[in-house]
Design a protein around this motif. Structure first.
Motif, mmCIF file in Angstrom:
data_model
loop_
_atom_site.group_PDB
_atom_site.id
_atom_site.type_symbol
_atom_site.label_atom_id
_atom_site.label_comp_id
_atom_site.label_asym_id
_atom_site.label_seq_id
_atom_site.Cartn_x
_atom_site.Cartn_y
_atom_site.Cartn_z
ATOM 1 N N ASN A 49 -16.698 -10.698 -20.106
ATOM 2 C CA ASN A 49 -16.462 -9.726 -19.034
ATOM 3 C C ASN A 49 -17.043 -10.229 -17.716
ATOM 4 O O ASN A 49 -16.448 -10.037 -16.655
ATOM 5 C CB ASN A 49 -17.095 -8.383 -19.410
ATOM 6 C CG ASN A 49 -16.827 -7.318 -18.374
ATOM 7 O OD1 ASN A 49 -15.692 -7.051 -18.006
ATOM 8 N ND2 ASN A 49 -17.892 -6.702 -17.881
ATOM 9 N N VAL A 254 -13.116 -6.024 -24.736
ATOM 10 C CA VAL A 254 -13.264 -5.824 -23.291
ATOM 11 C C VAL A 254 -12.088 -5.044 -22.719
ATOM 12 O O VAL A 254 -12.260 -4.155 -21.880
ATOM 13 C CB VAL A 254 -13.419 -7.180 -22.576
ATOM 14 C CG1 VAL A 254 -13.519 -6.977 -21.070
ATOM 15 C CG2 VAL A 254 -14.668 -7.905 -23.077
ATOM 16 N N GLY A 257 -12.523 -1.389 -23.874
ATOM 17 C CA GLY A 257 -13.651 -0.719 -23.234
ATOM 18 C C GLY A 257 -13.484 -0.581 -21.733
ATOM 19 O O GLY A 257 -13.754 0.475 -21.164
ATOM 20 N N GLY A 258 -13.076 -1.665 -21.094
ATOM 21 C CA GLY A 258 -12.923 -1.623 -19.642
ATOM 22 C C GLY A 258 -13.372 -2.920 -19.000
ATOM 23 O O GLY A 258 -14.567 -3.239 -19.015
ATOM 24 N N SER A 261 -16.703 -3.892 -15.876
ATOM 25 C CA SER A 261 -17.708 -2.821 -15.861
ATOM 26 C C SER A 261 -18.807 -3.174 -16.853
ATOM 27 O O SER A 261 -18.577 -3.947 -17.791
ATOM 28 C CB SER A 261 -17.081 -1.474 -16.235
ATOM 29 O OG SER A 261 -16.640 -1.477 -17.582
ATOM 30 N N GLU A 263 -20.361 -0.837 -18.695
ATOM 31 C CA GLU A 263 -20.235 0.059 -19.833
ATOM 32 C C GLU A 263 -19.093 -0.340 -20.763
ATOM 33 O O GLU A 263 -19.128 -0.063 -21.963
ATOM 34 C CB GLU A 263 -19.986 1.491 -19.356
ATOM 35 C CG GLU A 263 -21.138 2.109 -18.584
ATOM 36 C CD GLU A 263 -21.106 1.789 -17.106
ATOM 37 O OE1 GLU A 263 -21.923 2.345 -16.358
ATOM 38 O OE2 GLU A 263 -20.252 0.963 -16.700
ATOM 39 N N GLY A 264 -18.051 -0.994 -20.218
ATOM 40 C CA GLY A 264 -16.851 -1.303 -20.979
ATOM 41 C C GLY A 264 -17.092 -2.082 -22.268
ATOM 42 O O GLY A 264 -16.626 -1.669 -23.339
ATOM 43 N N GLY A 268 -16.214 -0.725 -25.961
ATOM 44 C CA GLY A 268 -15.229 -1.485 -26.718
ATOM 45 C C GLY A 268 -15.762 -2.005 -28.040
ATOM 46 O O GLY A 268 -15.040 -2.005 -29.051
ATOM 47 N N ARG A 303 -7.744 0.087 -16.820
ATOM 48 C CA ARG A 303 -9.182 -0.057 -16.631
ATOM 49 C C ARG A 303 -9.967 0.215 -17.912
ATOM 50 O O ARG A 303 -11.184 0.222 -17.902
ATOM 51 C CB ARG A 303 -9.666 0.903 -15.534
ATOM 52 C CG ARG A 303 -9.253 0.502 -14.130
ATOM 53 C CD ARG A 303 -10.052 -0.683 -13.641
ATOM 54 N NE ARG A 303 -9.773 -1.016 -12.257
ATOM 55 C CZ ARG A 303 -10.376 -1.993 -11.601
ATOM 56 N NH1 ARG A 303 -11.272 -2.729 -12.208
ATOM 57 N NH2 ARG A 303 -10.053 -2.256 -10.351
ATOM 58 N N GLY A 304 -9.257 0.483 -19.007
ATOM 59 C CA GLY A 304 -9.921 0.703 -20.282
ATOM 60 C C GLY A 304 -10.410 2.129 -20.450
ATOM 61 O O GLY A 304 -10.237 2.982 -19.574
ATOM 62 N N TRP A 306 -13.471 3.224 -20.534
ATOM 63 C CA TRP A 306 -14.500 3.601 -19.576
ATOM 64 C C TRP A 306 -13.888 3.873 -18.201
ATOM 65 O O TRP A 306 -14.294 4.811 -17.512
ATOM 66 C CB TRP A 306 -15.579 2.538 -19.463
ATOM 67 C CG TRP A 306 -16.515 2.822 -18.329
ATOM 68 C CD1 TRP A 306 -16.708 2.096 -17.203
ATOM 69 C CD2 TRP A 306 -17.361 3.974 -18.198
ATOM 70 N NE1 TRP A 306 -17.622 2.701 -16.374
ATOM 71 C CE2 TRP A 306 -18.036 3.863 -16.964
ATOM 72 C CE3 TRP A 306 -17.604 5.081 -18.996
ATOM 73 C CZ2 TRP A 306 -18.933 4.819 -16.529
ATOM 74 C CZ3 TRP A 306 -18.510 6.040 -18.555
ATOM 75 C CH2 TRP A 306 -19.169 5.911 -17.336
ATOM 76 N N GLY A 307 -12.914 3.094 -17.798
ATOM 77 C CA GLY A 307 -12.255 3.346 -16.524
ATOM 78 C C GLY A 307 -11.587 4.705 -16.501
ATOM 79 O O GLY A 307 -11.615 5.413 -15.490
#
Length: 325
Positions: A49, A254, A257-258, A261, A263-264, A268, A303-304, A306-307
């Motif tokens: 990421n 990734v 999750g996002g 970022s 958090e992603g 993920g 953006r996943g 989290w996005g």
């Protein structure tokens, strides 16, 4: 609503961290093995990421550095007879040298050419490894018992030791990326993530930033290779350089999750291992489900997860403000 969402998210994150720290006292050996795998994948996801999500270097050859780290460690620890305290950093140094060399080969490539180029380099290194008879050639080699006993006299002790090593590596990687993103370099990475042209106009040295993220990540990816080979107790070109395990699954984590970022990768990794545990008995349908989910996320939530959550609730669970000093 926003403050409640962020508060709950931070409580869950803190509770998960506390649970991971206490895991050797809470869980059996099988669960610790699973958690070790999850932490290793999380580390790889955070590093990819950083390279692709922030550095905008879309490589798909990360498995090369996992294998290089594993083979270099085996060479230093088994063939050269060095202690673990010396063999591990030496393996990271070898991976760093390869990272610089590989980036020197592919740095002029962009987009699909970069992805394909990095994959070709990784597969070439894997084929070379399969011809190294001193490392067992195509069959690989197992670690001698005396090497594994350095981690603990009994298998349960070794499982705990490797788990703690994986936990420390994951935490150190997260803190390193978090500190990097709070620095001036991180501000440039955030600008590069949002718009490469805009970052260049704003004065960001995009070539230097790309090189820094790629080269910084390589020794840490190699360290994951060390942990993986210690957990398995052997090396082989198929397992150590597995594109499916060390690149494809990481990309899935990734993307789900996002990308771009902090958090992603965490989200993920949790989703991936939950799906793996629930669906792994269904054979090919497991991979089909993973692929279908990745396509759906890419189409409807680029953006996943989290996005998607961030767009709905706003704010970041992990605070990230840039320090201009």
């Amino acid at each position: 609503m926003k403050s409640i969402f962020l508060f709950i998210g931070r409580i869950i994150l803190a509770g998960s961290f506390a649970c991971l720290c206490a895991a050797p006292f809470l869980f059996n050996a099988a669960t610790l093995v699973l958690l070790t795998q999850a932490l290793s994948m999380l580390t790889l996801a955070m590093l990819w990421n950083l390279v692709a999500g922030y550095g905008n270097v879309g490589v798909i050859g990360q498995h090369a550095f996992v294998g290089i780290g594993a083979y270099a460690f085996f060479g230093f620890a088994v063939l050269a007879g060095w202690g673990l305290a010396v063999a591990i950093p030496a393996a990271m140094a070898v991976t760093l040298v390869f990272g610089i060399a590989v980036y020197g080969i592919i740095f002029r490539l962009r987009a699909a050419y970069l992805a394909v180029g990095s994959w070709v380099v990784a597969e070439t290194i894997m084929l070379v490894a399969s011809r190294l008879e001193v490392f067992g050639g195509g069959s690989g080699m197992a670690f001698p018992a005396q090497i594994l006993k350095m981690l603990g006299q009994r298998p349960p002790d070794r499982i705990v030791t490797i788990y703690l090593m994986a936990l420390v590596v994951a935490i150190a990687t997260f803190l390193l990326i978090w500190a990097l993103m709070k620095s001036r370099i991180g501000l440039g990475l955030a600008a590069l993530r949002d718009s490469e042209e805009g970052a260049a106009v704003a004065g960001v040295n995009t070539r230097l930033v790309r090189a820094a993220t790629f080269i910084l990540a390589s020794p840490l990816v190699g360290l994951v290779g060390v942990l993986s080979t210690l957990q398995k107790g052997r090396i082989s070109h198929i397992a150590s350089f597995s594109m499916l395990d060390w690149t494809i699954y990481v990309l899935f984590i990734v993307v789900i999750g996002g990308l771009g970022s902090l958090e992603g990768p965490i989200i993920g990794t949790v989703v991936f291992f939950l799906l793996r545990e629930l669906l792994q008995d269904y054979g090919a349908f497991y991979l089909i489900a993973l692929g279908a989910l990745a396509i759906a996320i890419s189409l409807f939530a680029p953006r996943g997860l989290w996005g998607l959550a961030r767009h709905k609730f706003g704010g970041d669970i992990i605070p990230l403000t840039h320090n201009p000093k």
